[in-house]
Design a protein around this motif. Sequence first.
Motif, PDB file in Angstrom:
ATOM      1  N   ARG A  89       0.860  -1.183   0.000  1.00 33.78           N
ATOM      2  CA  ARG A  89       0.000   0.000   0.000  1.00 33.78           C
ATOM      3  C   ARG A  89       0.894   1.230   0.000  1.00 33.78           C
ATOM      4  O   ARG A  89       2.041   1.179   0.447  1.00 33.78           O
TER       5      ARG A  89
ATOM      6  N   GLU B 166       1.193   5.044   1.437  1.00 29.77           N
ATOM      7  CA  GLU B 166       0.663   6.075   2.325  1.00 29.77           C
ATOM      8  C   GLU B 166       1.110   7.428   1.794  1.00 29.77           C
ATOM      9  O   GLU B 166       2.308   7.713   1.705  1.00 29.77           O
TER      10      GLU B 166
ATOM     11  N   GLU C  84     -13.499   4.611  -3.008  1.00 28.65           N
ATOM     12  CA  GLU C  84     -13.303   4.685  -1.559  1.00 28.65           C
ATOM     13  C   GLU C  84     -13.373   3.304  -0.924  1.00 28.65           C
ATOM     14  O   GLU C  84     -14.317   2.555  -1.175  1.00 28.65           O
TER      15      GLU C  84
ATOM     16  N   GLN D  43      -7.220   9.838   8.207  1.00 23.57           N
ATOM     17  CA  GLN D  43      -6.856   8.989   7.067  1.00 23.57           C
ATOM     18  C   GLN D  43      -8.076   8.380   6.402  1.00 23.57           C
ATOM     19  O   GLN D  43      -9.028   7.982   7.072  1.00 23.57           O
TER      20      GLN D  43
ATOM     21  N   ARG E  28      -8.872   5.584   2.837  1.00 22.04           N
ATOM     22  CA  ARG E  28      -8.213   4.631   1.935  1.00 22.04           C
ATOM     23  C   ARG E  28      -9.031   4.512   0.655  1.00 22.04           C
ATOM     24  O   ARG E  28     -10.265   4.394   0.707  1.00 22.04           O
TER      25      ARG E  28
ATOM     26  N   HIS F  99      -3.570   0.652  -3.890  1.00 22.35           N
ATOM     27  CA  HIS F  99      -4.274   1.164  -2.715  1.00 22.35           C
ATOM     28  C   HIS F  99      -3.484   2.308  -2.091  1.00 22.35           C
ATOM     29  O   HIS F  99      -2.273   2.197  -1.878  1.00 22.35           O
ATOM     30  N   TRP F 100      -4.188   3.365  -1.771  1.00 17.64           N
ATOM     31  CA  TRP F 100      -3.609   4.594  -1.217  1.00 17.64           C
ATOM     32  C   TRP F 100      -4.254   4.903   0.127  1.00 17.64           C
ATOM     33  O   TRP F 100      -5.484   4.938   0.236  1.00 17.64           O
ATOM     34  N   LEU F 101      -3.413   5.156   1.110  1.00 18.72           N
ATOM     35  CA  LEU F 101      -3.850   5.705   2.384  1.00 18.72           C
ATOM     36  C   LEU F 101      -3.517   7.189   2.335  1.00 18.72           C
ATOM     37  O   LEU F 101      -2.336   7.560   2.224  1.00 18.72           O
TER      38      LEU F 101
ATOM     39  N   SER G 213      -3.362  10.555   4.243  1.00 15.03           N
ATOM     40  CA  SER G 213      -3.199  10.747   5.692  1.00 15.03           C
ATOM     41  C   SER G 213      -2.635  12.108   6.061  1.00 15.03           C
ATOM     42  O   SER G 213      -1.938  12.737   5.270  1.00 15.03           O
TER      43      SER G 213
ATOM     44  N   TYR H 263      -8.626  -7.608   4.482  1.00 13.50           N
ATOM     45  CA  TYR H 263      -8.603  -6.169   4.238  1.00 13.50           C
ATOM     46  C   TYR H 263      -7.823  -5.826   2.967  1.00 13.50           C
ATOM     47  O   TYR H 263      -7.258  -4.740   2.852  1.00 13.50           O
TER      48      TYR H 263
ATOM     49  N   GLN I 173      -4.980  -6.820   1.958  1.00 11.09           N
ATOM     50  CA  GLN I 173      -3.558  -6.606   2.193  1.00 11.09           C
ATOM     51  C   GLN I 173      -2.863  -7.958   2.049  1.00 11.09           C
ATOM     52  O   GLN I 173      -2.882  -8.772   2.979  1.00 11.09           O
TER      53      GLN I 173
END
Lengths: 139, 139
Positions: free
Chosen positions: A87, A89, A109, A122, A124, A132-134, A136, B73, B75
């Motif tokens: 992922r 961030e 989303e 945050q 996701r 996938h992007w968090l 934050s 999730y 991941q």
Amino acid sequence: MPDSTDSFHDGAPTATSVTPLLSVRRGAEAVDFYRTAFDAQEISRFTDGNGDVVAQLSIGAAVFIVADEAPDYDQFSPEALGGTTVRIELTVSDPDAVFERAVSAGGREIFPVEDQSWGVRQGRLVDPYGHHWLVSRPL
Amino acid sequence: MPDSTDSFHDGAPTATSVTPLLSVRRGAEAVDFYRTAFDAQEISRFTDGNGDVVAQLSIGAAVFIVADEAPDYDQFSPEALGGTTVRIELTVSDPDAVFERAVSAGGREIFPVEDQSWGVRQGRLVDPYGHHWLVSRPL
């Protein structure tokens, strides 16, 4: 061992950095998405004879690379594997605004931007290429 | 939009950053590997009741996160998917020394450190948890 103050044999020290290279399908389209979604700037782009791209992008001073997948070289897109193993961030001053823009551009989303128990504001999202992007900001 | 000079509504600006979160199996063991292989420092570690970890590590000033996989999730570890969707480029002053140390710690060479046509001195290895690292220095 490696740190920001290392010197090496033939010149000035190189700053240590960790840069993710995101493998995707439809790389040129993905670069356009990241420019729109995250207001990313294109630092460089190499396009080969097949139209496959390797592009270095920045969001503020933060750099990442987007490249068409090359399964023969163990470079798989999330679409090829059915998920992602890393992922990303993205820490910014205004995660609400960045998240909203990314979803408007075509991100989906996973969870909305909220103050989280782990000490960040945050949300996701997954982008159209499966990464996938968090998004934050520290609380 | 996001850049290093943004300010936000309730305080000082947040520096924009892009940080990869590597999903793995055997997370606690993986943290030990990265400490040995890359001389990474452990900034923080959270361990849940099942022994799953989320650890923030740094190599010099460069930060990355290692976390046990959580397929429910989305991941996934490289072991779960049979490959990885993001490569990590680790830029250091002395890629030869860093690469040798990482291979001694259990990494497997994909190609050795050499001056590459794309403008970097670079080697590629896969770590015991399936993540791929490009160990580089600009030429």
